[in-house]
Design a protein around this motif. Structure first.
Motif, PDB file in Angstrom:
ATOM      1  N   LEU A  57       0.831 -45.524 -16.357  1.00  0.00           N
ATOM      2  CA  LEU A  57       1.840 -46.502 -16.744  1.00  0.00           C
ATOM      3  C   LEU A  57       1.696 -47.815 -15.980  1.00  0.00           C
ATOM      4  CD1 LEU A  57       4.956 -44.176 -17.050  1.00  0.00           C
ATOM      5  CD2 LEU A  57       3.337 -44.890 -18.813  1.00  0.00           C
ATOM      6  N   THR A  58       1.015 -47.775 -14.858  1.00  0.00           N
ATOM      7  CA  THR A  58       0.721 -48.997 -14.111  1.00  0.00           C
ATOM      8  C   THR A  58      -0.772 -49.035 -13.831  1.00  0.00           C
ATOM      9  OG1 THR A  58       0.986 -47.994 -11.904  1.00  0.00           O
ATOM     10  CG2 THR A  58       2.978 -48.822 -12.981  1.00  0.00           C
ATOM     11  N   GLU A  59      -1.262 -50.217 -13.442  1.00  0.00           N
ATOM     12  CA  GLU A  59      -2.693 -50.357 -13.171  1.00  0.00           C
ATOM     13  C   GLU A  59      -3.133 -49.487 -11.995  1.00  0.00           C
ATOM     14  OE1 GLU A  59      -3.724 -54.387 -12.635  1.00  0.00           O
ATOM     15  OE2 GLU A  59      -3.223 -55.005 -14.680  1.00  0.00           O
ATOM     16  N   GLU A  60      -2.183 -49.194 -11.098  1.00  0.00           N
ATOM     17  CA  GLU A  60      -2.540 -48.408  -9.925  1.00  0.00           C
ATOM     18  C   GLU A  60      -2.750 -46.939 -10.256  1.00  0.00           C
ATOM     19  OE1 GLU A  60      -0.021 -50.527 -10.036  1.00  0.00           O
ATOM     20  OE2 GLU A  60      -0.904 -52.142  -8.822  1.00  0.00           O
ATOM     21  N   GLU A  61      -2.139 -46.476 -11.374  1.00  0.00           N
ATOM     22  CA  GLU A  61      -2.254 -45.064 -11.717  1.00  0.00           C
ATOM     23  C   GLU A  61      -3.598 -44.790 -12.375  1.00  0.00           C
ATOM     24  OE1 GLU A  61       1.325 -44.731 -14.102  1.00  0.00           O
ATOM     25  OE2 GLU A  61       2.229 -43.500 -12.534  1.00  0.00           O
ATOM     26  N   ARG A  62      -4.129 -43.614 -12.103  1.00  0.00           N
ATOM     27  CA  ARG A  62      -5.448 -43.289 -12.625  1.00  0.00           C
ATOM     28  C   ARG A  62      -5.371 -42.893 -14.102  1.00  0.00           C
ATOM     29  NH1 ARG A  62      -6.491 -37.786 -12.919  1.00  0.00           N
ATOM     30  NH2 ARG A  62      -4.936 -36.395 -12.018  1.00  0.00           N
ATOM     31  N   ARG A  63      -6.520 -42.832 -14.746  1.00  0.00           N
ATOM     32  CA  ARG A  63      -6.589 -42.414 -16.126  1.00  0.00           C
ATOM     33  C   ARG A  63      -6.493 -40.893 -16.223  1.00  0.00           C
ATOM     34  NH1 ARG A  63      -9.850 -46.939 -15.836  1.00  0.00           N
ATOM     35  NH2 ARG A  63      -9.814 -48.337 -17.634  1.00  0.00           N
ATOM     36  N   ALA A  64      -6.046 -40.430 -17.380  1.00  0.00           N
ATOM     37  CA  ALA A  64      -6.065 -39.011 -17.705  1.00  0.00           C
ATOM     38  C   ALA A  64      -6.965 -38.847 -18.922  1.00  0.00           C
ATOM     39  CB  ALA A  64      -4.659 -38.498 -18.003  1.00  0.00           C
ATOM     40  N   SER A  65      -7.991 -38.058 -18.790  1.00  0.00           N
ATOM     41  CA  SER A  65      -8.951 -37.887 -19.868  1.00  0.00           C
ATOM     42  C   SER A  65      -8.938 -36.443 -20.331  1.00  0.00           C
ATOM     43  CB  SER A  65     -10.362 -38.279 -19.406  1.00  0.00           C
ATOM     44  OG  SER A  65     -11.273 -38.174 -20.474  1.00  0.00           O
ATOM     45  N   PHE A  66      -8.760 -36.239 -21.640  1.00  0.00           N
ATOM     46  CA  PHE A  66      -8.694 -34.902 -22.205  1.00  0.00           C
ATOM     47  C   PHE A  66      -9.924 -34.658 -23.082  1.00  0.00           C
ATOM     48  CE2 PHE A  66      -4.443 -37.050 -22.939  1.00  0.00           C
ATOM     49  CZ  PHE A  66      -3.975 -36.806 -21.666  1.00  0.00           C
ATOM     50  N   ASP A  67     -10.214 -33.384 -23.329  1.00  0.00           N
ATOM     51  CA  ASP A  67     -11.286 -33.076 -24.274  1.00  0.00           C
ATOM     52  C   ASP A  67     -10.838 -33.404 -25.690  1.00  0.00           C
ATOM     53  OD1 ASP A  67     -13.337 -32.159 -22.535  1.00  0.00           O
ATOM     54  OD2 ASP A  67     -12.192 -30.341 -22.192  1.00  0.00           O
ATOM     55  N   ILE A  68      -9.631 -32.999 -26.051  1.00  0.00           N
ATOM     56  CA  ILE A  68      -9.073 -33.350 -27.358  1.00  0.00           C
ATOM     57  C   ILE A  68      -7.591 -33.662 -27.193  1.00  0.00           C
ATOM     58  CG2 ILE A  68      -8.498 -32.544 -29.687  1.00  0.00           C
ATOM     59  CD1 ILE A  68     -10.979 -30.900 -29.724  1.00  0.00           C
ATOM     60  N   HIS A  69      -7.152 -34.751 -27.820  1.00  0.00           N
ATOM     61  CA  HIS A  69      -5.735 -35.132 -27.858  1.00  0.00           C
ATOM     62  C   HIS A  69      -5.426 -35.433 -29.316  1.00  0.00           C
ATOM     63  CE1 HIS A  69      -2.510 -38.424 -26.997  1.00  0.00           C
ATOM     64  NE2 HIS A  69      -1.949 -37.261 -27.300  1.00  0.00           N
ATOM     65  N   CYS A  70      -4.502 -34.669 -29.895  1.00  0.00           N
ATOM     66  CA  CYS A  70      -4.200 -34.879 -31.306  1.00  0.00           C
ATOM     67  C   CYS A  70      -2.702 -34.824 -31.556  1.00  0.00           C
ATOM     68  CB  CYS A  70      -4.935 -33.860 -32.186  1.00  0.00           C
ATOM     69  SG  CYS A  70      -4.673 -32.140 -31.734  1.00  0.00           S
ATOM     70  N   THR A  71      -2.286 -35.378 -32.688  1.00  0.00           N
ATOM     71  CA  THR A  71      -0.876 -35.465 -33.055  1.00  0.00           C
ATOM     72  C   THR A  71      -0.682 -34.893 -34.445  1.00  0.00           C
ATOM     73  OG1 THR A  71      -0.635 -37.476 -31.726  1.00  0.00           O
ATOM     74  CG2 THR A  71       1.104 -37.005 -33.324  1.00  0.00           C
ATOM     75  N   ALA A  72       0.332 -34.037 -34.606  1.00  0.00           N
ATOM     76  CA  ALA A  72       0.660 -33.463 -35.905  1.00  0.00           C
ATOM     77  C   ALA A  72       1.569 -34.410 -36.675  1.00  0.00           C
ATOM     78  CB  ALA A  72       1.329 -32.098 -35.729  1.00  0.00           C
ATOM     79  N   SER A  73       1.768 -34.130 -37.954  1.00  0.00           N
ATOM     80  CA  SER A  73       2.569 -35.019 -38.805  1.00  0.00           C
ATOM     81  C   SER A  73       4.026 -35.083 -38.368  1.00  0.00           C
ATOM     82  CB  SER A  73       2.497 -34.544 -40.265  1.00  0.00           C
ATOM     83  OG  SER A  73       2.938 -33.197 -40.375  1.00  0.00           O
ATOM     84  N   ASP A  74       4.519 -34.045 -37.653  1.00  0.00           N
ATOM     85  CA  ASP A  74       5.909 -34.069 -37.170  1.00  0.00           C
ATOM     86  C   ASP A  74       6.054 -34.750 -35.819  1.00  0.00           C
ATOM     87  OD1 ASP A  74       4.767 -32.265 -35.451  1.00  0.00           O
ATOM     88  OD2 ASP A  74       6.184 -30.625 -35.855  1.00  0.00           O
ATOM     89  N   GLY A  75       4.961 -35.318 -35.302  1.00  0.00           N
ATOM     90  CA  GLY A  75       4.994 -36.025 -34.027  1.00  0.00           C
ATOM     91  C   GLY A  75       4.614 -35.180 -32.826  1.00  0.00           C
ATOM     92  N   SER A  76       4.498 -33.875 -32.992  1.00  0.00           N
ATOM     93  CA  SER A  76       4.082 -33.016 -31.886  1.00  0.00           C
ATOM     94  C   SER A  76       2.687 -33.401 -31.415  1.00  0.00           C
ATOM     95  CB  SER A  76       4.085 -31.547 -32.323  1.00  0.00           C
ATOM     96  OG  SER A  76       5.374 -31.127 -32.705  1.00  0.00           O
ATOM     97  N   GLU A  77       2.503 -33.416 -30.106  1.00  0.00           N
ATOM     98  CA  GLU A  77       1.210 -33.800 -29.540  1.00  0.00           C
ATOM     99  C   GLU A  77       0.565 -32.600 -28.859  1.00  0.00           C
ATOM    100  OE1 GLU A  77       0.745 -37.892 -27.961  1.00  0.00           O
ATOM    101  OE2 GLU A  77       2.931 -37.871 -27.865  1.00  0.00           O
ATOM    102  N   PHE A  78      -0.753 -32.567 -28.913  1.00  0.00           N
ATOM    103  CA  PHE A  78      -1.509 -31.439 -28.380  1.00  0.00           C
ATOM    104  C   PHE A  78      -2.628 -31.953 -27.477  1.00  0.00           C
ATOM    105  CE2 PHE A  78       0.302 -30.263 -32.407  1.00  0.00           C
ATOM    106  CZ  PHE A  78       0.831 -29.005 -32.174  1.00  0.00           C
ATOM    107  N   ILE A  79      -2.721 -31.345 -26.311  1.00  0.00           N
ATOM    108  CA  ILE A  79      -3.807 -31.613 -25.374  1.00  0.00           C
ATOM    109  C   ILE A  79      -4.613 -30.333 -25.235  1.00  0.00           C
ATOM    110  CG2 ILE A  79      -4.400 -32.203 -22.999  1.00  0.00           C
ATOM    111  CD1 ILE A  79      -1.659 -33.617 -22.839  1.00  0.00           C
ATOM    112  N   ILE A  80      -5.908 -30.420 -25.509  1.00  0.00           N
ATOM    113  CA  ILE A  80      -6.781 -29.258 -25.365  1.00  0.00           C
ATOM    114  C   ILE A  80      -7.839 -29.602 -24.322  1.00  0.00           C
ATOM    115  CG2 ILE A  80      -8.280 -27.610 -26.497  1.00  0.00           C
ATOM    116  CD1 ILE A  80      -6.175 -29.797 -28.687  1.00  0.00           C
ATOM    117  N   GLU A  81      -7.908 -28.785 -23.298  1.00  0.00           N
ATOM    118  CA  GLU A  81      -8.778 -29.070 -22.164  1.00  0.00           C
ATOM    119  C   GLU A  81      -9.627 -27.843 -21.851  1.00  0.00           C
ATOM    120  OE1 GLU A  81      -9.865 -31.507 -18.613  1.00  0.00           O
ATOM    121  OE2 GLU A  81      -9.050 -31.910 -20.605  1.00  0.00           O
TER     122      GLU A  81
END
Length: 299
Positions: A57-81
């Motif tokens: 959220l700020t420049e000081e915070e590091r990145r978060a990298s996922f193998d897969i990040h996807c969103t369903a039609s109802d807005g639900s989000e999925f992180i697969i690592e």
């Protein structure tokens, strides 16, 4: 462990490149949707693959990298690592990734706090039973976590849900795999060991999965990237094996040193006992054995 020095008929889905090649770059949404539905008990029909990297959220915070990040039609989000290397704080990292994903929902102007759920699925190449020590069942390979009240188990919110699948520890033979989750774990672990097309269950999902994993069907550039990923994995495994062996050698040497010291102490006590019984002056016994007066008096 299966040797990774030779190129097999099928690529390894537990290597970063292999996982993304099968489940993301293939464009076959069914391959990623069905495991999510099975593990979390959902009924999503389609997803949109998002960028695999979220900024802090700020420049000081590091990145978060996922193998897969996807969103369903109802807005639900999925992180697969997929996680090859054992990490002490992997559960905490899963929480951080999920919380960061929720925080980014606010950037889309949705801060009425009716949050879209975030689901985290971790595919692990190491043992995670320590997360549920009170339920340490050797036959349990999938661990589920939600936000619940400690005593009653009442669910506080469905905004965060976590599941961890222990791929490497899964040890059931093909004939004993009954539900989809067990069959999925079996393929994820054993796919790179198949020297020819295996006889699988009557389920087209797994036919599609192994078809996407065929090494011969990849482009030259994909083969190059896969070979590089396998080299990095071998280098990692060799580093871990070397460190483990160094630790064992150090432990053995320390044990031998402790054994020698204990042997010398026992020999000194035996000598002191003999001299004491012979009536030798305690000062001379101390000088002869190196023991102190209290040790000799206690004999």
């Amino acid at each position: 462990m299966t040797s990774t020095h030779a190129i097999n008929k099928y690529i390894d889905p537990m290597v970063d490149f292999g996982f993304k090649k099968i489940f993301k770059e293939s464009g076959n949404q069914r391959l990623i949707i069905r495991p999510l539905n099975a593990v979390f008990g959902l009924d999503i029909a389609s997803v949109t693959i998002e960028e695999s990297e979220l900024l802090g959220l700020t420049e000081e915070e590091r990145r978060a990298s996922f193998d897969i990040h996807c969103t369903a039609s109802d807005g639900s989000e999925f992180i697969i690592e997929v996680q090859l290397a054992e990490q002490q704080f992997f559960a905490e990292r899963a929480i951080y990734y999920s919380a960061l994903t929720i925080a980014h929902q606010g950037e889309r102007g949705q801060w009425d706090f009716s949050l879209h759920p975030v689901f985290f699925l971790g595919l692990m190449n190491f043992d995670l039973r320590h997360l549920e020590p009170q339920k340490a069942d050797p036959g349990k390979f999938i661990h589920h976590f939600t936000l619940r009240e400690d005593e009653s188990g009442e669910q506080m919110s469905r905004a965060l849900r976590f599941a961890f699948m222990e791929v490497q520890r899964f040890d059931k033979p093909k004939e004993e795999c009954k539900c989809f989750e067990e069959k999925f774990l079996y393929i994820m672990k054993n796919l790179p060991t198949f020297v020819e097309k295996p006889e699988l269950w009557d389920d087209p999902y797994f036919e599609e999965m192994i078809q996407e994993a065929e090494f011969a069907s990849m482009t030259l550039e994909e083969k190059r990237r896969y070979a590089l990923a396998m080299k990095q994995r071998r280098d990692y495994e060799n580093t871990i094996d070397f460190a483990r062996q160094q630790g064992l050698n150090a432990g053995r040497e320390e044990g031998r040193a402790e054994g020698r010291a204990e042997g010398r102490l026992q020999q000194a006590k035996q000598t002191a006992q003999t001299l004491k019984e012979a009536g030798v002056d305690i000062t001379l016994i101390i000088k002869s054995t190196g023991l102190n007066g209290e040790d000799i008096a206690a004999l």
